[in-house]
Design an enzyme around this catalytic site. Structure first.
Site, PDB file in Angstrom:
ATOM      1  N   ASP A  67      33.721  37.556  33.358  1.00 30.99           N
ATOM      2  CA  ASP A  67      32.279  37.489  33.287  1.00 30.99           C
ATOM      3  C   ASP A  67      31.789  38.756  33.709  1.00 30.99           C
ATOM      4  O   ASP A  67      32.390  39.573  34.428  1.00 30.99           O
ATOM      5  CB  ASP A  67      31.445  36.327  33.998  1.00 30.99           C
ATOM      6  CG  ASP A  67      31.973  34.946  33.331  1.00 30.99           C
ATOM      7  OD1 ASP A  67      32.864  35.052  32.291  1.00 30.99           O
ATOM      8  OD2 ASP A  67      31.447  33.882  33.863  1.00 30.99           O
ATOM      9  N   HIS A 209      36.027  37.947  37.041  1.00 33.91           N
ATOM     10  CA  HIS A 209      35.107  38.792  36.570  1.00 33.91           C
ATOM     11  C   HIS A 209      35.509  40.414  36.582  1.00 33.91           C
ATOM     12  O   HIS A 209      36.384  40.678  37.439  1.00 33.91           O
ATOM     13  CB  HIS A 209      33.860  39.020  38.003  1.00 33.91           C
ATOM     14  CG  HIS A 209      33.263  37.642  37.809  1.00 33.91           C
ATOM     15  ND1 HIS A 209      33.803  36.560  38.573  1.00 33.91           N
ATOM     16  CD2 HIS A 209      32.134  37.102  37.507  1.00 33.91           C
ATOM     17  CE1 HIS A 209      33.018  35.532  38.675  1.00 33.91           C
ATOM     18  NE2 HIS A 209      32.136  35.831  37.910  1.00 33.91           N
TER      19      HIS A 209
END
Length: 242
Positions: A67, A209
């Protein structure tokens, strides 16, 4: 596939639609429970109907998802490492980070990674109002489509903050996760790897991430370790069943 007490809630229900994945122990379609059948990759719905696991998947499969990118340095290093290992992942891009990183987005697409939508900025979508959410998501999708020629079909809301109303308004398949690496908090390669390896099972979707160096280091070590353990890495569209 291990079946324990951990229920992996990875489905967002909108009307009569539901998304299932390999590591899911139990979800609900209307009032009808769906249970995983251990060992054969199928789900048996009450009443005898069987839903097969995604075709072509054999053995233990897991999906790495990232993400908040793209990040000019971290995402580039991650793409290098994944390409060296022949692994494809899923990237949920944030619109505000795409400008200036168009070549990275194009590279993701050309390398065979799945690109999803993470809205335009990192806000709680259920508090933003449906109209604003749809505009932000659509803006990000258009940016991705302009670069890749393909409009994303999958999205992950920031913080996993979502509801049925937004699901229906946005009209995209929402993907959450079953293993949270907490990489944004830990910022330590060894701790991130240890946390994921403790929890990971067949069919899991791992949340990471691609904006932290430690996350990139941990992700590549996880690929190496899980590959040795017999796991195959897939993108979420290969893992999910509509």
């Amino acid at each position: 596939m291990k079946l324990g007490n951990k229920v992996k809630l990875l489905a967002v229900v909108c009307a009569a639609d539901v998304i299932l994945l390999g590591g899911l122990c139990r979800t609900v379609l209307g009032n009808r429970p769906v249970h995983a059948a251990a060992g054969n990759g199928a789900w048996v719905q009450e009443g005898g109907e069987t839903m097969e696991r995604a075709k072509g998947l054999e053995g233990k499969c897991v999906a790495l998802t990232f993400d908040d990118g793209p990040h000019k340095e971290c995402t580039a290093q991650l793409l290098d490492g994944l390409k060296e290992r022949g692994v494809r992942a899923t990237f949920f891009l944030m619109g505000q980070n795409i400008e200036g990183n168009e070549e990275l987005v194009k590279r993701m697409h050309d390398d065979g990674h799945l690109i999803g939508n993470h809205s335009f900025s990192h806000v709680q979508l259920t508090k933003a109002g449906a109209r604003s959410v749809c505009q932000a998501v659509d803006r990000t999708s258009m940016m991705i489509e302009d670069i890749t020629g393909e409009r994303p079909q999958y999205m992950r809301p920031p913080f996993g903050d979502w509801n049925e109303e937004l699901e229906c308004d946005v009209g995209m398949t929402t993907v959450l996760w079953s293993v949270d690496s907490l990489d944004w908090k830990l910022r330590n390669k060894n701790k991130i790897v240890k946390r994921v390896l403790k929890d990971v099972e067949d069919g899991d979707i791992i949340l990471m991430h691609d904006i932290f160096p430690t996350s990139v280091q941990a992700a590549l070590e996880l690929v190496d370790t899980l590959t040795r353990q017999g796991y195959t890495f897939v993108t979420v569209d290969e893992l999910l069943i509509d």
